[in-house]
Structure formats: C-alpha cells, structure tokens
Design a protein around this motif. Structure first.
Motif, PDB file in Angstrom:
ATOM      1  N   UNK A   1      92.395   9.004  64.079  1.00  0.00           N
ATOM      2  CA  UNK A   1      93.696   9.667  64.216  1.00  0.00           C
ATOM      3  C   UNK A   1      94.841   8.688  63.960  1.00  0.00           C
ATOM      4  N   UNK A   2      94.738   7.496  64.552  1.00  0.00           N
ATOM      5  CA  UNK A   2      95.796   6.492  64.399  1.00  0.00           C
ATOM      6  C   UNK A   2      95.961   6.078  62.935  1.00  0.00           C
ATOM      7  N   UNK A   3      94.836   5.827  62.250  1.00  0.00           N
ATOM      8  CA  UNK A   3      94.910   5.424  60.839  1.00  0.00           C
ATOM      9  C   UNK A   3      95.519   6.540  60.005  1.00  0.00           C
ATOM     10  N   UNK A   4      95.078   7.773  60.267  1.00  0.00           N
ATOM     11  CA  UNK A   4      95.572   8.916  59.508  1.00  0.00           C
ATOM     12  C   UNK A   4      97.072   9.109  59.704  1.00  0.00           C
ATOM     13  N   UNK A   5      97.543   8.933  60.927  1.00  0.00           N
ATOM     14  CA  UNK A   5      98.977   9.085  61.194  1.00  0.00           C
ATOM     15  C   UNK A   5      99.803   8.023  60.483  1.00  0.00           C
ATOM     16  N   UNK A   6      99.222   6.848  60.321  1.00  0.00           N
ATOM     17  CA  UNK A   6      99.936   5.771  59.632  1.00  0.00           C
ATOM     18  C   UNK A   6      99.900   5.938  58.116  1.00  0.00           C
ATOM     19  N   UNK A   7      98.734   6.295  57.576  1.00  0.00           N
ATOM     20  CA  UNK A   7      98.570   6.308  56.121  1.00  0.00           C
ATOM     21  C   UNK A   7      98.826   7.672  55.496  1.00  0.00           C
ATOM     22  N   UNK A   8      98.688   8.735  56.282  1.00  0.00           N
ATOM     23  CA  UNK A   8      98.923  10.097  55.808  1.00  0.00           C
ATOM     24  C   UNK A   8      98.184  10.398  54.499  1.00  0.00           C
ATOM     25  N   UNK A   9      96.857  10.392  54.516  1.00  0.00           N
ATOM     26  CA  UNK A   9      96.098  10.686  53.292  1.00  0.00           C
ATOM     27  C   UNK A   9      96.450  12.074  52.756  1.00  0.00           C
ATOM     28  N   UNK A  10      96.501  12.187  51.429  1.00  0.00           N
ATOM     29  CA  UNK A  10      96.995  13.413  50.805  1.00  0.00           C
ATOM     30  C   UNK A  10      95.904  14.309  50.259  1.00  0.00           C
ATOM     31  N   UNK A  11      94.664  13.832  50.218  1.00  0.00           N
ATOM     32  CA  UNK A  11      93.587  14.695  49.725  1.00  0.00           C
ATOM     33  C   UNK A  11      92.340  14.512  50.595  1.00  0.00           C
ATOM     34  N   UNK A  12      91.333  15.316  50.301  1.00  0.00           N
ATOM     35  CA  UNK A  12      90.128  15.303  51.134  1.00  0.00           C
ATOM     36  C   UNK A  12      89.401  13.965  51.072  1.00  0.00           C
ATOM     37  N   UNK A  13      89.319  13.386  49.875  1.00  0.00           N
ATOM     38  CA  UNK A  13      88.628  12.100  49.744  1.00  0.00           C
ATOM     39  C   UNK A  13      89.339  11.014  50.544  1.00  0.00           C
ATOM     40  N   UNK A  14      90.667  11.080  50.580  1.00  0.00           N
ATOM     41  CA  UNK A  14      91.418  10.127  51.391  1.00  0.00           C
ATOM     42  C   UNK A  14      91.123  10.292  52.865  1.00  0.00           C
ATOM     43  N   UNK A  15      91.000  11.533  53.312  1.00  0.00           N
ATOM     44  CA  UNK A  15      90.654  11.798  54.711  1.00  0.00           C
ATOM     45  C   UNK A  15      89.238  11.324  55.033  1.00  0.00           C
ATOM     46  N   UNK A  16      88.336  11.472  54.072  1.00  0.00           N
ATOM     47  CA  UNK A  16      86.960  10.977  54.281  1.00  0.00           C
ATOM     48  C   UNK A  16      86.949   9.471  54.455  1.00  0.00           C
ATOM     49  N   UNK A  17      87.723   8.782  53.634  1.00  0.00           N
ATOM     50  CA  UNK A  17      87.797   7.327  53.729  1.00  0.00           C
ATOM     51  C   UNK A  17      88.343   6.897  55.088  1.00  0.00           C
ATOM     52  N   UNK A  18      89.376   7.581  55.556  1.00  0.00           N
ATOM     53  CA  UNK A  18      89.953   7.256  56.861  1.00  0.00           C
ATOM     54  C   UNK A  18      88.940   7.524  57.967  1.00  0.00           C
ATOM     55  N   UNK A  19      88.234   8.638  57.891  1.00  0.00           N
ATOM     56  CA  UNK A  19      87.232   8.983  58.904  1.00  0.00           C
ATOM     57  C   UNK A  19      86.132   7.925  58.957  1.00  0.00           C
ATOM     58  N   UNK A  20      85.712   7.474  57.795  1.00  0.00           N
ATOM     59  CA  UNK A  20      84.662   6.447  57.712  1.00  0.00           C
ATOM     60  C   UNK A  20      85.141   5.137  58.333  1.00  0.00           C
ATOM     61  N   UNK A  21      86.382   4.780  58.043  1.00  0.00           N
ATOM     62  CA  UNK A  21      86.921   3.520  58.574  1.00  0.00           C
ATOM     63  C   UNK A  21      87.145   3.597  60.084  1.00  0.00           C
ATOM     64  N   UNK A  22      87.632   4.747  60.548  1.00  0.00           N
ATOM     65  CA  UNK A  22      87.818   4.912  61.989  1.00  0.00           C
ATOM     66  C   UNK A  22      86.508   4.841  62.727  1.00  0.00           C
ATOM     67  N   UNK A  23      85.489   5.500  62.175  1.00  0.00           N
ATOM     68  CA  UNK A  23      84.169   5.448  62.790  1.00  0.00           C
ATOM     69  C   UNK A  23      83.562   4.061  62.738  1.00  0.00           C
ATOM     70  N   UNK A  24      83.863   3.322  61.668  1.00  0.00           N
ATOM     71  CA  UNK A  24      83.313   1.972  61.526  1.00  0.00           C
ATOM     72  C   UNK A  24      83.816   1.037  62.624  1.00  0.00           C
ATOM     73  N   UNK A  25      85.092   1.211  63.042  1.00  0.00           N
ATOM     74  CA  UNK A  25      85.623   0.399  64.140  1.00  0.00           C
ATOM     75  C   UNK A  25      84.783   0.613  65.396  1.00  0.00           C
TER      76      UNK A  25
END
Length: 287
Positions: A223-247
């Motif tokens: 959520x924090x990464x998404x609020x900062x980067x504001x991904x504009x498409x589904x692939x961008x959201x997938x990347x953010x989800x993967x990175x958030x989960x990786x932490x």
C-alpha cells in the motif's frame, strides 16, 4: 467473493447478500430467501414457478423488481443470481405462504439497520466482528491481530481501486503476487498446506500470529509503495505487489533463521469452524 458480499444467517440458514455502495442498501439472493421460507428441496424451481404464478394472477413480472449480481454458487463458481433489496423482498415474501415470513421481515429490517449504524460509526462493524470471533473460540490476542489485518487489507483494496483495479480476478492475481513473495506460496497453495478444502474457508482465519503479522507487513508495504509511485496499469501494480511482498518475505526468512524453524505452519482452526454456528462477515473478503 468481492469484498462487499457476505453470508448472513437467518435461523442458522445461509442467505447470500451484497452491499450496493451507490444505493447504500443490501441486495439478497432470492433463491436463498425462497429456500429459507419454503424449505423446498429445489428453491430454484419454486422461484421459477412462483414468477409464472404471480404474473398470471397479478400481472406482475417479479424479475423486474430484481437485479442480478454475481455470487458464489454451491459449486464454488461465480454465477449471475437474482437478488432483491428489502422493499422488493417484502413484495416477493407476500407471495410465499410461510409461517417464517414475519420473522424474516423483522430480520431483514434489523440487517439494514445495523449496516446503516456501521456506516455512521465504522467501529461498530469491528465490534460485531470481534464478538463473532470470540464466539468461535479464537484467543483475544489473535483476534486483535486479525482485526488489524482486516483494516490493512481494506486500505490496500481501496488503494487498488484508486489505481483502477476493478475486476475480481485482478484482485486475486495481485494478492497471489504478495503471498508468493512473502511466503513462497499462493493463497490456494497455502490453503492446501493447512488442509483447507472448502471454498468458504478463509485462509487468514486459519493463520497463526506470525503468519498474520507477515501477511499484514506485505500488504501494508505494498500500500505504501503504491501510494508513493501511483502505478498506472496492471503490470505496474503487479510489480508493486511483488516488491511489497518481498519486503515481508525477507523479514520472514530472517525471522526463521533466528527461530530455527519455518513460519509457515499447517496449524489451523478447523475445530473451531466445525463447532461454530456463526458465519464471519469478513470471510468473503478477497484473500
């Protein structure tokens, strides 16, 4: 199921329902209501014949006072289902001879009243949910974490909506990305580890304290990464989800090194599920 769908109980019988955010009212599965009131072995057939009878007698097409929503059927698949709001259900109930009709009307009114109370004061929803978990026998410290996890999950789904995510399957894909990065397992694989075989068994209701904590961490960071980067498409959201989960995944592995054993556990609360007559309203949030 979508996060605005729930299973409600009337005299221990399930009634599928969905909250319409635009109209601010509940819609209920007509088939479920027919089954509750008539105890018919084939409520779908009863509803079909009832519509023909009412049209013949009164000229009213009952289908015109219903809406169709996708709900989880008995086979676990999402299917279009005839649903009616409280006003329309009152009209439908008039055409069903049943001694349960009046108690059911009172139940409907109470369900609507409680929901409006929760809109005015969201803390009431959490209090009611806490009571349900306590009745199921869950430890109080576990309940606190579970409720906190629900709030974090809601913040995440709200953020995904802001990013244009609307399809149920997309929520599931993004959730799976976080889970894989956090635990190395998708939610479906995780349910297999815990021996959960039923569609309506919510994985999170069977997690240990640490499993809940790392689930919350992955979703909160996403959520924090998404609020900062504001991904504009589904692939961008997938990347953010993967990175958030990786932490959360890195933190989990470090914790496992310190403890000398895996965080992932086959422990579950199946015995509590089997002994309970209640249905948790949050069970139908996307995992």
């Amino acid at each position: 199921m979508p996060e605005n769908t729930q299973i409600k109980l009337f005299e221990e019988k399930k009634v599928r329902s969905i909250w319409d955010e635009n109209e601010l009212q509940w819609y209920f599965s007509v088939i479920d209501v027919v089954e509750v009131l008539t105890e018919s072995v084939n409520p779908r057939d009863y509803w079909f014949k009832m519509k023909k009878r009412v049209h013949s007698e009164d000229g009213l097409e009952l289908s015109t006072i219903c809406r169709q929503f996708k709900m989880t059927a008995q086979d676990g698949k999402m299917r279009e289902t005839d649903c009616a709001n409280v006003k329309s259900l009152f009209r439908i109930i008039q055409s069903i001879p049943s001694p349960k009709a009046e108690p059911f009307k009172q139940w409907l009114a109470q369900v609507g009243y409680e929901r409006m109370q929760e809109i005015e004061n969201p803390e009431l929803a959490q209090e009611r949910m806490k009571e349900l978990y306590e009745k199921k026998g869950y430890p109080k410290d576990w309940i606190d974490k579970r409720l906190r996890g629900i709030a974090i999950r809601q913040n995440l789904t709200d953020e995904w909506k802001e990013r244009g995510i609307t399809k149920e399957k997309d929520y599931a894909i993004l959730t799976a990305e976080i889970s894989k990065a956090t635990f190395g397992l998708t939610p479906s694989e995780y349910k297999n580890v815990k021996g959960l075989t039923k569609k309506n068994q919510n994985l999170r209701d069977h997690m240990t304290d640490l499993e809940l904590i790392f689930t919350m961490l992955g979703e909160r960071v996403t959520t924090e990464i998404s609020q900062q980067e504001k991904p504009e498409d589904f692939e961008g959201n997938k990347d953010v989800a993967r990175r958030g989960g990786n932490v959360a995944g890195v933190a989990r592995k470090e914790t496992e090194k310190e403890l000398g054993h895996s965080i992932i556990s086959s422990e579950n609360f199946l015995n509590l599920d089997e002994n309970s007559n209640g249905t948790l309203s949050e069970d139908n949030l996307p995992e």
